[in-house]
Design a protein around this motif. Structure first.
Motif, PDB file in Angstrom:
ATOM      1  N   PHE A 235      13.333   6.986  -4.494  1.00 44.13           N
ATOM      2  CA  PHE A 235      12.013   7.179  -3.905  1.00 44.13           C
ATOM      3  C   PHE A 235      10.915   6.868  -4.914  1.00 44.13           C
ATOM      4  CE2 PHE A 235       8.354   9.554  -2.327  1.00 44.13           C
ATOM      5  CZ  PHE A 235       8.353   9.188  -0.989  1.00 44.13           C
ATOM      6  N   LEU A 236      11.144   7.224  -6.181  1.00 44.73           N
ATOM      7  CA  LEU A 236      10.141   6.945  -7.218  1.00 44.73           C
ATOM      8  C   LEU A 236       9.892   5.448  -7.376  1.00 44.73           C
ATOM      9  CD1 LEU A 236      11.003   9.435 -10.110  1.00 44.73           C
ATOM     10  CD2 LEU A 236       9.181   9.617  -8.418  1.00 44.73           C
ATOM     11  N   THR A 237      10.881   4.630  -7.055  1.00 41.93           N
ATOM     12  CA  THR A 237      10.741   3.181  -7.194  1.00 41.93           C
ATOM     13  C   THR A 237      10.246   2.523  -5.908  1.00 41.93           C
ATOM     14  OG1 THR A 237      13.044   2.750  -6.548  1.00 41.93           O
ATOM     15  CG2 THR A 237      12.619   3.171  -8.877  1.00 41.93           C
ATOM     16  N   SER A 238       9.950   3.310  -4.884  1.00 38.09           N
ATOM     17  CA  SER A 238       9.525   2.776  -3.592  1.00 38.09           C
ATOM     18  C   SER A 238       8.057   2.373  -3.614  1.00 38.09           C
ATOM     19  CB  SER A 238       9.745   3.824  -2.495  1.00 38.09           C
ATOM     20  OG  SER A 238       8.843   4.920  -2.653  1.00 38.09           O
ATOM     21  N   GLY A 239       7.671   1.546  -2.640  1.00 35.64           N
ATOM     22  CA  GLY A 239       6.275   1.150  -2.520  1.00 35.64           C
ATOM     23  C   GLY A 239       5.370   2.318  -2.208  1.00 35.64           C
ATOM     24  N   GLU A 240       5.889   3.289  -1.475  1.00 33.78           N
ATOM     25  CA  GLU A 240       5.112   4.483  -1.116  1.00 33.78           C
ATOM     26  C   GLU A 240       4.720   5.262  -2.370  1.00 33.78           C
ATOM     27  OE1 GLU A 240       5.418   8.091   2.207  1.00 33.78           O
ATOM     28  OE2 GLU A 240       7.178   6.893   1.683  1.00 33.78           O
ATOM     29  N   ALA A 241       5.678   5.443  -3.276  1.00 37.52           N
ATOM     30  CA  ALA A 241       5.389   6.136  -4.525  1.00 37.52           C
ATOM     31  C   ALA A 241       4.482   5.294  -5.413  1.00 37.52           C
ATOM     32  CB  ALA A 241       6.687   6.461  -5.254  1.00 37.52           C
ATOM     33  N   ALA A 242       4.671   3.982  -5.404  1.00 35.00           N
ATOM     34  CA  ALA A 242       3.863   3.090  -6.241  1.00 35.00           C
ATOM     35  C   ALA A 242       2.381   3.228  -5.916  1.00 35.00           C
ATOM     36  CB  ALA A 242       4.313   1.649  -6.057  1.00 35.00           C
ATOM     37  N   GLU A 243       2.058   3.363  -4.645  1.00 34.92           N
ATOM     38  CA  GLU A 243       0.658   3.523  -4.246  1.00 34.92           C
ATOM     39  C   GLU A 243       0.047   4.772  -4.861  1.00 34.92           C
ATOM     40  OE1 GLU A 243       0.306   3.452  -0.023  1.00 34.92           O
ATOM     41  OE2 GLU A 243       1.035   1.394   0.182  1.00 34.92           O
ATOM     42  N   VAL A 244       0.833   5.827  -4.936  1.00 35.92           N
ATOM     43  CA  VAL A 244       0.332   7.076  -5.520  1.00 35.92           C
ATOM     44  C   VAL A 244       0.127   6.908  -7.027  1.00 35.92           C
ATOM     45  CG1 VAL A 244       0.800   9.529  -5.902  1.00 35.92           C
ATOM     46  CG2 VAL A 244       1.447   8.450  -3.734  1.00 35.92           C
ATOM     47  N   PHE A 245       1.096   6.313  -7.698  1.00 35.10           N
ATOM     48  CA  PHE A 245       0.966   6.111  -9.141  1.00 35.10           C
ATOM     49  C   PHE A 245      -0.280   5.289  -9.474  1.00 35.10           C
ATOM     50  CE2 PHE A 245       5.737   6.770  -9.386  1.00 35.10           C
ATOM     51  CZ  PHE A 245       5.657   7.951 -10.100  1.00 35.10           C
ATOM     52  N   VAL A 246      -0.511   4.216  -8.725  1.00 36.04           N
ATOM     53  CA  VAL A 246      -1.685   3.376  -8.964  1.00 36.04           C
ATOM     54  C   VAL A 246      -2.967   4.164  -8.690  1.00 36.04           C
ATOM     55  CG1 VAL A 246      -2.931   1.334  -8.166  1.00 36.04           C
ATOM     56  CG2 VAL A 246      -0.457   1.223  -8.518  1.00 36.04           C
ATOM     57  N   LYS A 247      -2.953   4.979  -7.665  1.00 32.08           N
ATOM     58  CA  LYS A 247      -4.102   5.830  -7.347  1.00 32.08           C
ATOM     59  C   LYS A 247      -4.482   6.718  -8.511  1.00 32.08           C
ATOM     60  CE  LYS A 247      -5.177   9.799  -4.386  1.00 32.08           C
ATOM     61  NZ  LYS A 247      -4.667  10.663  -3.261  1.00 32.08           N
ATOM     62  N   TYR A 248      -3.484   7.193  -9.260  1.00 26.65           N
ATOM     63  CA  TYR A 248      -3.744   8.086 -10.376  1.00 26.65           C
ATOM     64  C   TYR A 248      -3.899   7.357 -11.706  1.00 26.65           C
ATOM     65  CZ  TYR A 248      -3.212  12.228  -7.524  1.00 26.65           C
ATOM     66  OH  TYR A 248      -3.394  13.228  -6.574  1.00 26.65           O
ATOM     67  N   GLY A 249      -4.064   6.049 -11.649  1.00 22.64           N
ATOM     68  CA  GLY A 249      -4.418   5.306 -12.849  1.00 22.64           C
ATOM     69  C   GLY A 249      -3.287   4.674 -13.619  1.00 22.64           C
ATOM     70  N   PHE A 250      -2.067   4.738 -13.082  1.00 22.00           N
ATOM     71  CA  PHE A 250      -0.933   4.112 -13.765  1.00 22.00           C
ATOM     72  C   PHE A 250      -0.825   2.648 -13.385  1.00 22.00           C
ATOM     73  CE2 PHE A 250       0.142   8.616 -13.609  1.00 22.00           C
ATOM     74  CZ  PHE A 250       0.561   8.852 -14.911  1.00 22.00           C
ATOM     75  N   ILE A 251      -0.110   1.902 -14.200  1.00 23.47           N
ATOM     76  CA  ILE A 251       0.125   0.487 -13.937  1.00 23.47           C
ATOM     77  C   ILE A 251       1.591   0.334 -13.572  1.00 23.47           C
ATOM     78  CG2 ILE A 251       0.079  -1.835 -14.921  1.00 23.47           C
ATOM     79  CD1 ILE A 251      -1.964  -0.671 -16.991  1.00 23.47           C
ATOM     80  N   ARG A 252       1.870  -0.182 -12.409  1.00 27.68           N
ATOM     81  CA  ARG A 252       3.250  -0.359 -11.948  1.00 27.68           C
ATOM     82  C   ARG A 252       3.859  -1.595 -12.608  1.00 27.68           C
ATOM     83  NH1 ARG A 252       6.407   0.748  -7.257  1.00 27.68           N
ATOM     84  NH2 ARG A 252       8.542   0.241  -7.908  1.00 27.68           N
ATOM     85  N   LEU A 253       5.034  -1.448 -13.190  1.00 24.98           N
ATOM     86  CA  LEU A 253       5.719  -2.575 -13.831  1.00 24.98           C
ATOM     87  C   LEU A 253       6.504  -3.381 -12.808  1.00 24.98           C
ATOM     88  CD1 LEU A 253       7.013  -0.853 -17.092  1.00 24.98           C
ATOM     89  CD2 LEU A 253       5.017  -2.342 -16.811  1.00 24.98           C
TER      90      LEU A 253
END
Length: 253
Positions: A235-253
């Motif tokens: 789930f952490l590697t899913s697109g759904e989680a990626a949107e949250v990470f980007v929202k909080y300022g992280f850069i998705r690899l």
């Protein structure tokens, strides 16, 4: 440090014993314990709600701490199912000791470092090298051994040629949240932390950002191989989680 880590380890064991042993009907659920860097807490709190909605039978508990402490917990046998660090070196150390599930590691996120000052500060500081100015009396950075944010700050300041000069001004924190709070409350004139943490507060202002020499990598891996743990990792590697990470300022690899 060892006593502190041992106390935290015992606290985790006690909490799990209480949760797993006394709650009725919990034997049918699949509990997992996730050890994650403090800088991930806001994003993972939101992701947890999404994960629980999809997997209501999997109960997730979190232990947020600095990456160095989490590494020690795994080495000492703490019952962590998943670890999520703010630097690759801590995961590398566990992999070298064969303490991770083979093939489960994912280098998931990146970040940048930010130089912050109180939002209402009247300062001429515009870059990391400017921290040598007399107006900066206290500089809050992360612990150089246990915290990735501290190591990254050291690299940036060394590259700027001011690390040794700034040593007398440095106050070392054990989490990025401590750095943010110190600057918010005016207990530090400046702080260096992840940009994702800097954006959490309107009481601080970012005056500069930089990338350290060592790339900022947030790796996640399984410590124990369970279906619940694998579902969480997926789930952490899913697109759904990626949107949250980007929202909080992280850069998705």
């Amino acid at each position: 440090m060892k006593r502190r880590t041992a106390m935290l380890f015992l606290g985790i064991l006690a909490a799990l014993a209480l949760r797993w042993g006394s709650a009725p009907g919990l034997a049918q659920s699949q509990p997992i314990l996730v050890g994650a860097a403090v800088s991930l807490q806001p994003a993972l709190t939101e992701i947890d709600r999404l994960f629980t909605a999809r997997y209501p039978d999997i109960k997730v508990e979190y232990n947020f701490a600095n990456s160095g402490s989490l590494q020690q917990q795994v080495e000492q046998g703490a019952p962590l199912d998943v670890v999520f660090f703010a630097a690759a070196s801590f995961m590398d150390a566990l992999a070298q000791q064969n303490l991770l599930v083979a093939g489960s590691r994912r280098d998931l996120l990146s970040n940048r470092m930010a130089l912050i000052v109180p939002a209402n500060a009247r300062t001429k500081v515009q870059d990391f090298a400017d921290l040598v100015a007399e107006e900066i009396r206290v500089l809050s950075i992360g612990d150089l051994q246990a915290m990735p944010a501290g190591r990254y700050a050291q690299e940036i300041l060394t590259q700027a040629g001011v690390f040794e000069t700034l040593r007398p001004k440095m106050v070392f924190a054990s989490t990025v949240r401590e750095i943010l709070t110190a600057v918010e409350q005016g207990n530090a004139d400046a702080g260096i932390l992840f940009t994702s943490d800097a954006q959490l507060s309107n009481r601080v202002r970012v005056v500069a950002t930089a990338d350290p020499i060592t790339p900022i990598i947030y790796p996640v891996a399984l410590v124990r191989d369970t279906p619940a743990g694998r579902s969480y990792l997926e789930f952490l590697t899913s697109g759904e989680a990626a949107e949250v990470f980007v929202k909080y300022g992280f850069i998705r690899l």
